[in-house]
Design a protein around this motif. Structure first.
Motif, short mmCIF file in Angstrom:
data_model
loop_
_atom_site.label_atom_id
_atom_site.label_comp_id
_atom_site.label_asym_id
_atom_site.label_seq_id
_atom_site.Cartn_x
_atom_site.Cartn_y
_atom_site.Cartn_z
N ARG A 21 0.84 -1.21 0.00
CA ARG A 21 0.00 0.00 0.00
C ARG A 21 0.87 1.26 0.00
O ARG A 21 0.63 2.22 -0.73
CB ARG A 21 -0.94 0.01 1.20
CG ARG A 21 -1.90 1.20 1.18
CD ARG A 21 -2.72 1.35 2.43
NE ARG A 21 -3.85 0.44 2.51
CZ ARG A 21 -3.90 -0.63 3.29
NH1 ARG A 21 -2.88 -0.95 4.06
NH2 ARG A 21 -4.97 -1.39 3.32
N GLU A 22 1.92 1.24 0.84
CA GLU A 22 2.81 2.41 0.91
C GLU A 22 3.54 2.64 -0.41
O GLU A 22 3.75 3.77 -0.83
CB GLU A 22 3.82 2.24 2.05
CG GLU A 22 3.19 2.37 3.43
CD GLU A 22 4.07 1.83 4.56
OE1 GLU A 22 3.74 2.10 5.73
OE2 GLU A 22 5.05 1.11 4.29
N VAL A 40 1.02 4.38 -2.82
CA VAL A 40 0.72 5.81 -2.60
C VAL A 40 1.99 6.68 -2.60
O VAL A 40 1.93 7.88 -2.38
CB VAL A 40 -0.10 6.07 -1.30
CG1 VAL A 40 -1.43 5.36 -1.38
CG2 VAL A 40 0.66 5.65 -0.07
N ASP A 64 -5.56 13.21 1.11
CA ASP A 64 -5.23 11.86 1.61
C ASP A 64 -6.34 10.86 1.39
O ASP A 64 -6.10 9.73 0.99
CB ASP A 64 -4.99 11.93 3.13
CG ASP A 64 -3.64 12.50 3.43
OD1 ASP A 64 -3.37 13.62 2.95
OD2 ASP A 64 -2.86 11.84 4.12
N ARG A 65 -7.58 11.31 1.66
CA ARG A 65 -8.69 10.37 1.56
C ARG A 65 -8.92 9.92 0.13
O ARG A 65 -9.11 8.75 -0.15
CB ARG A 65 -9.96 10.97 2.16
CG ARG A 65 -10.70 9.89 2.93
CD ARG A 65 -12.04 10.27 3.43
NE ARG A 65 -12.99 10.42 2.35
CZ ARG A 65 -14.05 11.18 2.45
NH1 ARG A 65 -14.28 11.86 3.54
NH2 ARG A 65 -14.90 11.26 1.45
N THR A 83 -6.20 7.51 -0.85
CA THR A 83 -6.36 6.20 -0.21
C THR A 83 -7.47 5.41 -0.89
O THR A 83 -7.32 4.22 -1.19
CB THR A 83 -6.71 6.37 1.30
OG1 THR A 83 -5.81 7.33 1.84
CG2 THR A 83 -6.60 5.08 2.05
N GLU A 84 -8.57 6.11 -1.18
CA GLU A 84 -9.68 5.42 -1.85
C GLU A 84 -9.28 4.95 -3.24
O GLU A 84 -9.63 3.84 -3.66
CB GLU A 84 -10.89 6.37 -1.97
CG GLU A 84 -11.66 6.48 -0.67
CD GLU A 84 -12.71 7.58 -0.70
OE1 GLU A 84 -12.95 8.17 -1.78
OE2 GLU A 84 -13.31 7.83 0.37
N GLU A 101 -7.06 1.90 -2.92
CA GLU A 101 -7.86 0.71 -2.59
C GLU A 101 -8.60 0.20 -3.84
O GLU A 101 -8.64 -1.00 -4.10
CB GLU A 101 -8.87 1.00 -1.47
CG GLU A 101 -8.27 1.41 -0.13
CD GLU A 101 -7.30 0.41 0.47
OE1 GLU A 101 -7.50 -0.82 0.30
OE2 GLU A 101 -6.30 0.85 1.10
#
Ligand SMILES: Nc1ncnc2c1ncn2[C@@H]1O[C@H](COP(=O)(O)OP(=O)(O)OP(=O)(O)O)[C@@H](O)[C@H]1O
Ligand SMILES: [Mg+2]
Length: 232
Positions: A105-106, A109, A122-123, A126-127, A130
Motif C-alpha cells: 500500500r505504501e 501511494v 489523503d482520503r 487512499t480510496e 484501494e
C-alpha cells in the motif's frame, strides 16, 4: 497531444571498434494522445527503454525536445520538472522497482507521499489506491512487503502506483514480461481501461498478444519508432 517526442536523439559514450559514440535513438518522433493506447515493439537493444526514459523526464536527450502538454520538459527547472512529472506521468519501469522497506500500500501511494502540492487529498488517494488494488486483485496483499510477492503481483503493484495520481500519461516498459496468461490479461485489461478513461498509455512490449490491445503500433527501427501497417 499529451506527450510528444520531437526529433529526439540519444547518444551514449561507449567504446566500440569504430567509434566512441553509440546512437540508441535517432531523430525519433512519437506523439501520445489522450485516450489512446500506443504500443512500441522492436528487438532487444533497439532503443525502446531509452526513448521511454526520455519521454518520462528521466533521461535528457542529446538533441530534440520532449513536450509535456506543450511544455519543453527538459527546459524546466528541476523542481518544476519533478512536480509536473510526478503529477502527470506514471511509470511502470522494466524490471523490479518496489521500495523494499515499504508495504504494498505504501509503495502504491508513494507518488502522493513524495509531492503534495496540487495533489488530491489523503482520503481521495487512499480510496483510489484501494480501488486500484481491488481491480488488480491485490487487496489482500496491501500490508505485505514486496519480497513476499510474486513477479505478477509486483507488476500489478507497479501499475497501481503508476495510476494512483491519475496522471495524463502512463509509460509501461514491458509490463507483461515473464507473466503467465492470466496476469498478462489482467495487466493489459487494466492499461486498456486506463486509456479508455482518458489516459495516454505507452506500452513497450515484445509480446504479440499485446498488440491487439493497441490503438496504434510502432516498431523501433534504426533508432526510430515507425508506424506498423498491420498491427495484428
Ligand atoms: N547508459 C548507457 N550507456 C551506454 N549504452 C547504453 C546505455 N543505456 C542503453 N544503452 C544501449 O542503448 C541500446 C538501447 O538500449 P535500450 O535499453 O533502450 O533497448 P531496449 O529496446 O529497451 O531493449 P530491451 O528490449 O532488451 O529492453 C542498447 O544497445 C544499450 O546497450
Ligand atoms: Mg528495454
Amino acid at each position: 497531444m499529451v506527450l510528444e517526442a520531437n526529433n529526439v536523439t540519444k547518444e551514449f559514450l561507449r567504446k566500440r571498434a569504430d567509434s566512441n559514440v553509440f546512437c540508441a535513438v535517432k531523430d525519433a518522433d512519437l506523439a501520445l494522445e489522450e485516450g489512446k493506447l500506443t504500443a512500441l515493439a522492436g528487438r532487444s537493444g533497439s532503443g525502446k527503454s531509452t526513448l521511454l526514459h526520455m519521454l518520462a523526464g528521466l533521461l535528457k536527450p542529446s538533441s530534440g525536445r520532449i513536450l509535456l502538454k506543450g511544455q519543453d520538459l527538459y527546459g524546466l527547472d528541476d523542481r518544476t520538472q519533478s512536480a509536473l512529472r510526478n503529477k502527470e506521468i506514471g511509470i511502470v519501469p522494466q524490471g523490479q522497482s518496489a521500495l523494499q522497506a515499504l508495504t504494498v500500500r505504501e509503495n502504491i501511494v508513494m507518488p502522493f507521499s513524495l509531492c503534495r502540492t496540487g495533489a488530491p487529498d489523503d482520503r481521495e488517494i487512499t480510496e483510489r489506491a484501494e480501488a486500484l488494488m481491488k481491480r488488480l486483485g491485490i487487496t489482500d496483499l496491501a500490508d505485505a512487503m514486496p519480497r513476499e510477492l510474486s513477479g505478477g503481483e509486483l507488476r500489478r503493484m507497479a501499475i497501481a502506483r503508476a495510476a494512483v495520481m491519475k496522471p495524463g500519461v502512463i509509460l509501461a516498459d514491458e509490463p507483461t514480461a515473464d507473466l503467465d496468461d492470466e496476469n498478462t490479461k489482467i495487466v493489459l485489461d487494466m492499461l486498456k481501461e486506463l486509456s479508455r478513461e482518458g489516459t495516454a498509455v505507452l506500452l513497450v512490449t515484445h509480446e504479440r498478444d499485446a498488440l491487439p490491445y493497441a490503438d496504434e503500433v510502432y516498431r523501433m527501427q534504426d533508432g526510430k519508432p515507425l508506424p506498423e501497417k498491420d498491427k495484428n
